[in-house]
Structure formats: C-alpha cells, structure tokens
Design a protein around this motif. Structure first.
Motif, PDB file in Angstrom:
ATOM      1  N   THR A  30      96.335  42.047  16.465  1.00  0.00           N
ATOM      2  CA  THR A  30      94.768  42.079  16.386  1.00  0.00           C
ATOM      3  C   THR A  30      94.453  41.641  14.947  1.00  0.00           C
ATOM      4  O   THR A  30      94.883  42.244  13.945  1.00  0.00           O
ATOM      5  N   LEU A  31      93.552  40.884  14.793  1.00  0.00           N
ATOM      6  CA  LEU A  31      93.063  40.474  13.351  1.00  0.00           C
ATOM      7  C   LEU A  31      91.493  40.896  13.133  1.00  0.00           C
ATOM      8  O   LEU A  31      90.769  40.686  14.005  1.00  0.00           O
ATOM      9  N   GLY A  32      91.363  41.456  11.900  1.00  0.00           N
ATOM     10  CA  GLY A  32      89.956  41.654  11.388  1.00  0.00           C
ATOM     11  C   GLY A  32      89.345  40.323  10.797  1.00  0.00           C
ATOM     12  O   GLY A  32      90.171  39.424  10.462  1.00  0.00           O
ATOM     13  N   GLN A  33      87.857  40.454  10.821  1.00  0.00           N
ATOM     14  CA  GLN A  33      87.261  38.970  10.305  1.00  0.00           C
ATOM     15  C   GLN A  33      87.514  38.905   9.014  1.00  0.00           C
ATOM     16  O   GLN A  33      87.682  37.549   8.513  1.00  0.00           O
ATOM     17  N   GLN A  34      87.775  40.216   8.136  1.00  0.00           N
ATOM     18  CA  GLN A  34      88.271  39.783   6.591  1.00  0.00           C
ATOM     19  C   GLN A  34      89.605  39.076   6.645  1.00  0.00           C
ATOM     20  O   GLN A  34      89.828  38.386   5.641  1.00  0.00           O
TER      21      GLN A  34
END
Length: 189
Positions: free
Chosen positions: A126-130
């Motif tokens: 899971t990856l965040g936008q930042q």
C-alpha cells in the motif's frame, strides 16, 4: 555470427553486455500501440517479434534480439508513463495490487525465429501519495513499464517479487535468452 539488439534501451544494452558477446544496437521502427482488445501477454509477444523482424530486415545474416515488456494490471496493459503525472497515477493504481509483467523475447535471422516469454509477478505494498511522489521525483522512472526501477529505489515499493529470472523485470530475461542463443549456435558462456 553477428548479433544485433533491436533496442536503444540502455537497460537492455547493459543486461546484454553481461553475456560478453559482441553485439550492435539498432532502433526498431515499430508502432507499440496495443491493438483493440489485445491482452498484455499477446502485446508483449507481438511487439518483441515485430521489433526483431524490423531490424532483421535491415541486417541480413545477423541474429536479431527483439524484446518487449508489458505490465498487466487486472488484464489491462500499462505502458511506459512518459510523464511524472502518469507515473504517479500508475503507481497509485498498482498500490496494494499484484501486477504481472510479461517479458517476451524473439531471436530472428533470415526467416528463422526462436522465442520465449517470462512472467514476473510483483506485489506492491500500500502506497501513499507522498511516498509515490518522493519515489518518482527521486528516480524519474518515466521510461519504465510500470513506473519503477526494481534495481534501484523501486524495490522499496514492493512486498514481494515472484519470478524465475530477476533480469526479466529489468527488460531482458537473460536466462531464457541464453537458451535461445545456444539454440542458434552461440557459445554462452
């Protein structure tokens, strides 16, 4: 025997150099647009063969290596992003998903043809936008199918990589290619 890599990709050139065989590089003139409804695996196979055929027509007598990789997200092909925004969008779509990378190679000479395909599955965390923005800014993977470089910082984006040949994900499956080259009469190693 003469060997030509039908690519100007620095990644493929660097991989092929590992085999210590003399070779030249030539740019294939091939439209890489997917056909309507074309599956990612079929696209990779078609483009690898088309690249090899195009360059082989200009280099009679030479063995020509064509290769293509297509990222497959739920049956949809993902190409090279080309822009920062497209790279960020690709990575956001792949976050938390398993993406299949089909890497096809075609070895051709004067009507003779040998081929192989490699499958690599990459499980993205899971990856965040930042995180995505930091990664794209750091590595600029704009010329890479799937918007990452597994041989660099891109490895931090994954939970796992499942494959038979780690070079396939970089763009040229050397294990399969060595087998094809031996079939064609090259001494490898």
């Amino acid at each position: 025997m003469s060997l030509v890599l039908a690519s100007t990709s620095r990644y493929r050139r660097e991989l092929l150099q590992r085999l210590a065989l003399p070779f030249d590089c030539a740019r294939p003139d091939v439209d890489e647009t997917a056909l309507n409804g074309e599956a990612p695996l079929a696209l990779a196979i078609r483009l690898a063969a088309a690249k090899a055929a195009d360059v082989a027509a200009r280099h009679p007598g030479a063995w020509v290596i064509g290769s293509d990789q297509v990222a497959d997200l739920n049956g949809q092909p993902l190409g090279k992003p080309g822009t920062v925004d497209a790279a960020c969008a690709q990575l956001a779509a792949m976050a938390g998903q398993t993406v299949r990378f089909h890497t096809a190679i075609s070895l051709m000479r004067d009507g003779e043809s040998l081929a192989a395909v490699d499958l690599t599955e990459v499980r993205f965390r899971t990856l965040g936008q930042q995180e995505i923005a930091r990664y794209v800014t750091a590595e600029q993977p704009l010329d890479c199918a799937g918007s990452f470089k597994c041989e660099g910082l891109g490895i931090s984006l994954f939970e796992a990589i499942d494959n038979r040949d780690p070079t396939a994900l970089i763009g040229l499956p050397l294990i399969a290619l060595c087998g094809l080259l031996r079939q064609a009469g090259f001494a490898v190693p």
